[in-house]
Scaffold this motif. Structure first.
Motif, PDB file in Angstrom:
ATOM      1  N   LYS A  34       0.826  -1.211   0.000  1.00 41.99           N
ATOM      2  CA  LYS A  34       0.000   0.000   0.000  1.00 41.99           C
ATOM      3  C   LYS A  34       0.857   1.257   0.000  1.00 41.99           C
ATOM      4  O   LYS A  34       0.571   2.219  -0.731  1.00 41.99           O
TER       5      LYS A  34
ATOM      6  N   SER B 279       1.083   3.811  -3.141  1.00 43.76           N
ATOM      7  CA  SER B 279       0.783   5.236  -2.962  1.00 43.76           C
ATOM      8  C   SER B 279       1.914   6.105  -3.492  1.00 43.76           C
ATOM      9  O   SER B 279       1.668   7.103  -4.188  1.00 43.76           O
TER      10      SER B 279
ATOM     11  N   LEU C 145      -5.618   7.308  -6.074  1.00 39.19           N
ATOM     12  CA  LEU C 145      -5.010   7.458  -4.752  1.00 39.19           C
ATOM     13  C   LEU C 145      -6.044   7.964  -3.747  1.00 39.19           C
ATOM     14  O   LEU C 145      -6.087   7.498  -2.598  1.00 39.19           O
TER      15      LEU C 145
ATOM     16  N   TYR D 297      -8.338   4.943  -3.013  1.00 42.82           N
ATOM     17  CA  TYR D 297      -7.634   4.019  -2.120  1.00 42.82           C
ATOM     18  C   TYR D 297      -7.537   4.592  -0.705  1.00 42.82           C
ATOM     19  O   TYR D 297      -7.696   3.862   0.272  1.00 42.82           O
ATOM     20  N   SER D 298      -7.252   5.874  -0.587  1.00 40.98           N
ATOM     21  CA  SER D 298      -7.135   6.494   0.739  1.00 40.98           C
ATOM     22  C   SER D 298      -8.448   6.400   1.511  1.00 40.98           C
ATOM     23  O   SER D 298      -8.449   6.107   2.714  1.00 40.98           O
TER      24      SER D 298
ATOM     25  N   TRP E  40      -8.724   2.603   2.483  1.00 40.10           N
ATOM     26  CA  TRP E  40      -7.771   2.171   3.507  1.00 40.10           C
ATOM     27  C   TRP E  40      -8.038   2.830   4.856  1.00 40.10           C
ATOM     28  O   TRP E  40      -7.719   2.266   5.893  1.00 40.10           O
TER      29      TRP E  40
END
Length: 178
Positions: free
Chosen positions: A22, A26, A161, A164-165, A168
C-alpha cells in the motif's frame, strides 16, 4: 528461551506485506501524477509495479472466482473501449491511435481493470475520466495557455489514490464488494 523471531507470533507477515504494498503503491501513484503532469510521460517501471500491486490487493480482498470473473469482464470492457477509441481516432480525428492515447494511459487502464471489481471499475473509470477533464480544464485556466495533451494517467492516478485512501482509512470499506 523460545523462538523470539517467529514472524507468526511477533508480526503477521501477510499484513506487513500488504502495508508495504500500500505504501509503495501510494508512492508510485504520486510519482506517476507528478511525472505525467510535468513531463507528459509516465515511466513504465512504475506502471508495471502498480499493476501487480493493485491486482494483489484486490485478489487478497475477495474470492478467486470473483477476482478472475472481474478481471475477465474488465478486460473485455477495455477491449471494447479500445476499439471505440481506435475508431474515433481513425474516422473522426483522422489521427493514429498513438497520437490520441499514450502507452502510459493504456497501462493505467490495465492497472484499473486488474484492481477493481466490474461495477467499481466502471464507476471509478467514469469518475476518473471526469475528474481528469475537470482538472485539465482547471490547469488550463491557471496557466492561461492551451495544452493539446491531457496527462490522463497522472490525473487518474491522483483520483485512484484518493479512492484508495478512502478505502484504507475505513471511510469506504466496500470498494471490493460492488
Amino acid at each position: 528461551m523460545g523462538n523470539w523471531w517467529n514472524w507468526q507470533t511477533n508480526w503477521n507477515s501477510e499484513r506487513l506485506i500488504i502495508i508495504i504494498i500500500k505504501v509503495l503503491l501510494s508512492i508510485c501513484l504520486i510519482w506517476i501524477f507528478l511525472q505525467d503532469l510535468i513531463e507528459r510521460t509516465a515511466w513504465n517501471f512504475f506502471l508495471f509495479f502498480i499493476i501487480p500491486s493493485g491486482s494483489f490487493l484486490f485478489y487478497k480482498s475477495t474470492q478467486l472466482e470473483y477476482y478472475l470473473y472481474s478481471v475477465l469482464a474488465n478486460s473485455i470492457t477495455l477491449v471494447i473501449v479500445g476499439i471505440v477509441i481506435w475508431m474515433i481516432a481513425k474516422i473522426v480525428m483522422r489521427k493514429r491511435v498513438v497520437e490520441t492515447i499514450g502507452p502510459g494511459d493504456v497501462l493505467f487502464f490495465i492497472f484499473m481493470a486488474m484492481s477493481f471489481p466490474v461495477i467499481a471499475f466502471i464507476v471509478i473509470t467514469v469518475f476518473a475520466l471526469a475528474f481528469s477533464l475537470v482538472l485539465h480544464y482547471a490547469f488550463q485556466r491557471l496557466k492561461k495557455e492551451y495544452d493539446k495533451t491531457v496527462p490522463l494517467a497522472g490525473f487518474m492516478s491522483l483520483f485512484i489514490l484518493f479512492i484508495y485512501s478512502l478505502h484504507w482509512s475505513g471511510m469506504y470499506p466496500n470498494l471490493y464488494f460492488l
